[in-house]
Design an enzyme around this catalytic site. Structure first.
Site, PDB file in Angstrom:
ATOM      1  N   ASP A  51      -7.230  -1.795   2.124  1.00  0.00           N
ATOM      2  CA  ASP A  51      -7.493  -0.130   1.728  1.00  0.00           C
ATOM      3  C   ASP A  51      -6.622   0.629   2.956  1.00  0.00           C
ATOM      4  O   ASP A  51      -6.546   0.263   3.968  1.00  0.00           O
ATOM      5  CB  ASP A  51      -8.942   0.256   1.645  1.00  0.00           C
ATOM      6  CG  ASP A  51      -9.248   1.553   1.351  1.00  0.00           C
ATOM      7  OD1 ASP A  51     -10.255   2.048   1.542  1.00  0.00           O
ATOM      8  OD2 ASP A  51      -8.352   2.102   0.572  1.00  0.00           O
ATOM      9  N   GLU A  52      -6.272   1.728   2.466  1.00  0.00           N
ATOM     10  CA  GLU A  52      -5.670   2.765   3.493  1.00  0.00           C
ATOM     11  C   GLU A  52      -5.898   4.297   2.941  1.00  0.00           C
ATOM     12  O   GLU A  52      -6.014   4.572   2.031  1.00  0.00           O
ATOM     13  CB  GLU A  52      -4.161   2.716   3.380  1.00  0.00           C
ATOM     14  CG  GLU A  52      -3.340   3.235   4.283  1.00  0.00           C
ATOM     15  CD  GLU A  52      -1.727   3.231   4.244  1.00  0.00           C
ATOM     16  OE1 GLU A  52      -1.524   2.536   3.297  1.00  0.00           O
ATOM     17  OE2 GLU A  52      -1.147   3.494   4.955  1.00  0.00           O
ATOM     18  N   PHE A  85      -5.951   8.550   5.042  1.00  0.00           N
ATOM     19  CA  PHE A  85      -5.025   9.158   5.765  1.00  0.00           C
ATOM     20  C   PHE A  85      -4.835   9.007   7.300  1.00  0.00           C
ATOM     21  O   PHE A  85      -3.830   8.989   7.940  1.00  0.00           O
ATOM     22  CB  PHE A  85      -5.423  10.960   5.543  1.00  0.00           C
ATOM     23  CG  PHE A  85      -4.142  11.806   6.028  1.00  0.00           C
ATOM     24  CD1 PHE A  85      -4.216  12.418   7.429  1.00  0.00           C
ATOM     25  CD2 PHE A  85      -3.080  11.898   5.288  1.00  0.00           C
ATOM     26  CE1 PHE A  85      -3.285  13.152   7.797  1.00  0.00           C
ATOM     27  CE2 PHE A  85      -2.151  12.785   5.639  1.00  0.00           C
ATOM     28  CZ  PHE A  85      -2.086  13.424   6.985  1.00  0.00           C
ATOM     29  N   GLN A  95      -6.991   2.435   8.088  1.00  0.00           N
ATOM     30  CA  GLN A  95      -6.766   1.434   7.295  1.00  0.00           C
ATOM     31  C   GLN A  95      -7.813   0.174   7.613  1.00  0.00           C
ATOM     32  O   GLN A  95      -8.329  -0.016   8.500  1.00  0.00           O
ATOM     33  CB  GLN A  95      -5.304   0.887   7.322  1.00  0.00           C
ATOM     34  CG  GLN A  95      -4.789   0.573   8.765  1.00  0.00           C
ATOM     35  CD  GLN A  95      -3.235   0.555   8.844  1.00  0.00           C
ATOM     36  OE1 GLN A  95      -2.656   0.644   8.076  1.00  0.00           O
ATOM     37  NE2 GLN A  95      -2.805   0.648  10.136  1.00  0.00           N
ATOM     38  N   LYS A 150     -11.103  -3.252  10.524  1.00  0.00           N
ATOM     39  CA  LYS A 150     -10.834  -1.409  10.305  1.00  0.00           C
ATOM     40  C   LYS A 150     -10.155  -0.976  11.572  1.00  0.00           C
ATOM     41  O   LYS A 150     -10.670  -1.200  12.755  1.00  0.00           O
ATOM     42  CB  LYS A 150     -12.357  -0.847   9.974  1.00  0.00           C
ATOM     43  CG  LYS A 150     -11.994   0.343   9.505  1.00  0.00           C
ATOM     44  CD  LYS A 150     -13.484   0.984   9.207  1.00  0.00           C
ATOM     45  CE  LYS A 150     -13.628   1.932   8.272  1.00  0.00           C
ATOM     46  NZ  LYS A 150     -15.121   2.358   7.829  1.00  0.00           N
ATOM     47  N   ASP A 158     -23.546   9.127   2.585  1.00  0.00           N
ATOM     48  CA  ASP A 158     -22.263   9.125   1.620  1.00  0.00           C
ATOM     49  C   ASP A 158     -22.629   8.032   0.602  1.00  0.00           C
ATOM     50  O   ASP A 158     -21.835   7.086   0.576  1.00  0.00           O
ATOM     51  CB  ASP A 158     -20.907   8.801   2.524  1.00  0.00           C
ATOM     52  CG  ASP A 158     -19.726   9.007   1.631  1.00  0.00           C
ATOM     53  OD1 ASP A 158     -19.837   9.597   0.357  1.00  0.00           O
ATOM     54  OD2 ASP A 158     -18.688   8.521   1.909  1.00  0.00           O
TER      55      ASP A 158
END
Length: 763
Positions: free
Chosen positions: A389-390, A392, A395, A417, A537
């Site tokens: 996953d990446e 802004f 990643q 991470k 979240d």
């Protein structure tokens, strides 16, 4: 007597011989047709039992054929197949392993009582995953012998299990006689009460203490110990009282209950004053000169040994190099160790300092991370494999971690991470806050656990658990039934059909599956609530799924520690998941456990809509008015009325009326026990209304999903200040369906009040 041989040809390469013996041929039988008793095969023609011997002890790879390089079948995990007899109560899940390999890959067939197993031969069907035959919710008719047969052109082997299903007896828990026992102790002693509970159904155990009420003949009770998320029945069967006092004397009760009834037994604790020491005791307590010398020498040796250990660890950690110093960083990619944040809330106390950290990095910034030996990992033990996953600023990579187990090295799959090169001072502090949160919270089955960190000789890495199935939202979408209206609209939701992963196990989701998903997430949230942690979240995109379909709550980038108070007020303009937020969080920027409960209700809606998009067709600036008017999300297609009532309870406007996570766990536990393993059939019904939106909404959904895929680093970036006090719910902003919407600042309260007055007048 004549014998006839009947040859049955295999569709591949196996010939099976059967013999038919006729004792006497009669004239009337001369035209009779004989046929093999073997039924017409529906799979490659080895539906019969093997006739080459069971070869159950083949546990290593046999020699290869010199000409073709082939291998006959052999067991690969024999140690996990040693248990042959399985005696299980009705309703349990049974797993039979058949771990086999060979060249070519052997075909595996299962037999029950010498008859081949078909997928739909039993209620609930058979499942076969990762070389394991699974029988869910076994019944009495499942009794029998189950044989695994593996065969290729070089041979065959088999292994047999015996299953005995026992009828459940409906009864309340039974407590062992004589427990707990009466106790007598002196002041300051530790006291242990034990209570043995026998129950077929899962028991709920509590320890109570009676409180004498002089105004009422009936005693009152206070709960001393109750089951939590991480406690087991063995933990609950023991009550330990430390440093007892006179006030703790009294009656103690072990209470155990299940769905049938409640049982309890009591014991008394008597607390006595400490007796005065006798003359002999005083004399023995006076150390002589020899004893004093021995004590001093032992103390000196212990100190010297401790210094030696510290020096060895110091040299090992820094490999003979100088320890890290406080330095100025010209290149953010070469961040040295940084100071551990003991009180993350301090980051938000100083407004000026926080605003300075939020500004784009224009000057080199300084950090110093102290070494934490409990969590520190060596970088050379970690091999990055691929990017998962990446965002802004950050990643996540899939990686291999080498660990030492006694004297043997083992390799495990993990996730790493890290920040990207365009990070600033705030991004590093955010990642440090997430690291400290994960360290403080600890480990639990239903959260992504921290395995370790890398803070030395390079950038900051968080090493966490790896979830092979990705996030829950994408997993539900991958497992939607094929060729239904639900799947036909997936491209408009921002997903590329070419990137779709195959259904991992090839099984359609059942009601029990999705109720289990909800139950597991609730258990993880109950654990976080016990640790005084609010997530902020909660969404299906932030729940990860392991290979064994274990739900794990992830992404602590927005999580906050509220040990000092029961709420957290956000003062900055970071992005937040607007469509998952409670009303008070949208308007007042206050987050509590009750706001997490609201978000969990939206997550339940996502699960039972198979990852639908909440509030389709409603713009973000219209959402507050929509919710203030009493409107809520409609019942998703695959939720029962009881499940939808649970969602509506989570969406109560008054936070005090929402259930807590412990209540949610209990309700979902009961629903899970009552849920069915029947596969959903009519998935197409209602999909068009639930997933199809107008062209404008489809564009909005696409943007939303693209943003959902970004990590917490992008979500937490700062946005520009409001211009001239304009409220962020304007028409220009409404075109951006980003689920992470900037909250209102305190200096906008007057504008917010005017907007609320306008909305109330329009309603």
């Amino acid at each position: 007597m004549k014998e006839f041989e009947v040859k049955v040809a295999s569709t591949a390469f196996v010939l099976v011989l059967f013999s038919l013996t006729i004792n006497q041929i009669l004239a009337s039988e001369t035209s009779t047709k004989f046929r093999s008793p073997v039924p017409a095969p529906t799979v490659p023609d080895w539906n019969h039992l093997p006739n080459e011997g069971n070869e159950e002890n083949v546990v290593s790879a046999p020699k290869q054929d010199g000409a073709s390089g082939g291998q006959k079948p052999y067991w690969t995990k024999r140690e996990k197949m040693m248990k042959r007899l399985h005696a299980e109560p009705a309703g349990n899940t049974v797993r039979f392993r058949c771990a086999v390999d060979g060249n070519p890959k052997p075909q595996v067939l299962w037999y029950k009582n010498d008859l081949i197993v078909q997928k739909n031969d039993r209620v609930g069907g058979y499942k076969y995953r990762n070389q394991v035959l699974i029988l869910e919710s076994v019944v009495l008719s499942d009794k029998g012998n189950y044989m695994c047969v593996a065969r290729n052109e070089y041979g065959s082997i088999n292994h047999t299990y015996q299953l005995d299903v026992q009828e459940r007896s409906a009864s309340k828990p039974i407590l062992a006689e004589g427990l707990p026992q009466n106790k007598s102790a002196y002041i300051g002693d530790d006291v242990t009460f034990k209570c043995k509970v026998y129950s077929d159904a899962h028991p709920h155990i509590q320890w109570l203490k009676s409180i004498n009420n002089h105004n009422n003949a009936a005693p009152n009770y206070t709960v001393l110990k109750a089951a939590g998320v991480n406690t087991t029945d063995l933990d609950m069967e023991v009550l330990i009282l430390k440093n007892v006092s006179f006030e703790e004397a009294g009656e103690y009760t072990c209470l155990a209950g299940n769905s049938i009834g409640i049982s309890h037994q009591s014991a008394w604790l008597s607390v006595l004053p400490v007796p005065p020491p006798t003359t002999d005791t005083i004399t023995k307590g006076i150390p002589n000169e020899t004893n004093i010398i021995i004590y001093v020498m032992c103390g000196v040796l212990v100190i010297l040994f401790g210094l030696a250990v510290v020096l060895v660890l110091y040299y090992h950690c820094y490999n003979g190099k100088d320890p890290p110093m406080l330095v100025r960083i010209e290149n953010p990619d070469n961040i040295p160790p940084m100071t551990k944040i003991e009180h993350p809330t301090m980051l938000f106390g100083n407004t000026q300092a926080w605003q300075r950290m939020c500004m784009p990095m224009q000057e080199p910034f300084e950090f110093n991370i102290q070494l934490d030996l409990q969590w520190e990992l060596q970088r050379e033990d970690i091999t990055l494999v691929e990017r998962l996953d990446e965002g802004f600023f950050g990643q996540v990579f899939k990686a291999d971690l080498v660990t030492c187990n006694n004297t043997r090295k083992e390799k495990m799959v993990c996730a790493v991470k890290m920040l990207k090169g365009n990070r600033n001072e705030k991004d590093v502090l955010d990642l440090l806050t997430e690291m400290d949160q994960m360290k403080r919270v600890g480990k639990h089955k239903n959260i992504i656990n921290l395995l370790g960190v890398c803070t030395q000789n390079g950038p900051l890495w968080l090493v966490i658990e790896y979830a092979a199935q990705g996030n829950l939202r994408d997993y539900l979408r991958r497992n939607r039934p094929q060729n239904t209206l639900c799947n036909l609209v997936l491209p408009s939701e921002g997903r590329n059909p070419d990137d779709e992963l195959p259904v991992p196990h090839g099984d359609t989701l059942t009601q029990k599956d999705i109720v289990s998903f909800a139950f597991q997430v609730a258990r993880g949230l109950e654990f976080l609530a016990q640790k005084k942690c609010i997530h902020r979240d909660l969404a299906a995109r932030n729940v990860l799924v392991t290979e064994e379909l274990v739900m794990k709550i992830a992404d602590f980038g927005l999580a906050r520690d509220i040990r000092s108070c029961d709420y957290y007020r956000k003062h900055t303009r970071g992005h937040l998941p607007y469509k998952w937020m409670a009303l008070e969080a949208m308007s007042d920027n206050i987050f509590t456990h009750a706001t997490d409960v609201w978000s969990f209700g939206v997550l339940l809606w996502e699960i039972f809509s198979l990852a639908g998009s909440p509030y389709p067709g409603i713009k973000t600036h219209e959402l507050v008015k929509f919710l203030r008017s009493g409107e809520r999300l409609d019942k998703p297609q695959y939720a029962s009325q009881e499940m939808y009532r649970l969602m509506r309870d989570c969406w109560e406007e008054d936070p005090s009326k929402r259930p807590n996570f412990r209540t949610l766990v209990e309700d979902l536990d009961r629903m899970l026990a009552e849920s069915s393993t029947e596969v959903y059939i009519d998935f197409a019904a209602g999909c068009e209304a639930e997933y199809s939106e107008s062209s404008e909404d489809e564009s909005e959904s696409q943007n939303s999903d693209e943003e959902d895929d970004d990590s917490v680093f992008e979500r937490m970036r700062q946005i520009d200040s409001l211009s001239n006090g304009n409220i962020p719910f304007n028409e220009e902003d409404s075109s951006n369906s980003d689920p992470y919407v900037a909250p209102l600042l305190q200096n906008e309260e007057n504008v917010l009040q005017n907007e609320h007055a306008r909305l109330r007048s329009e309603a």
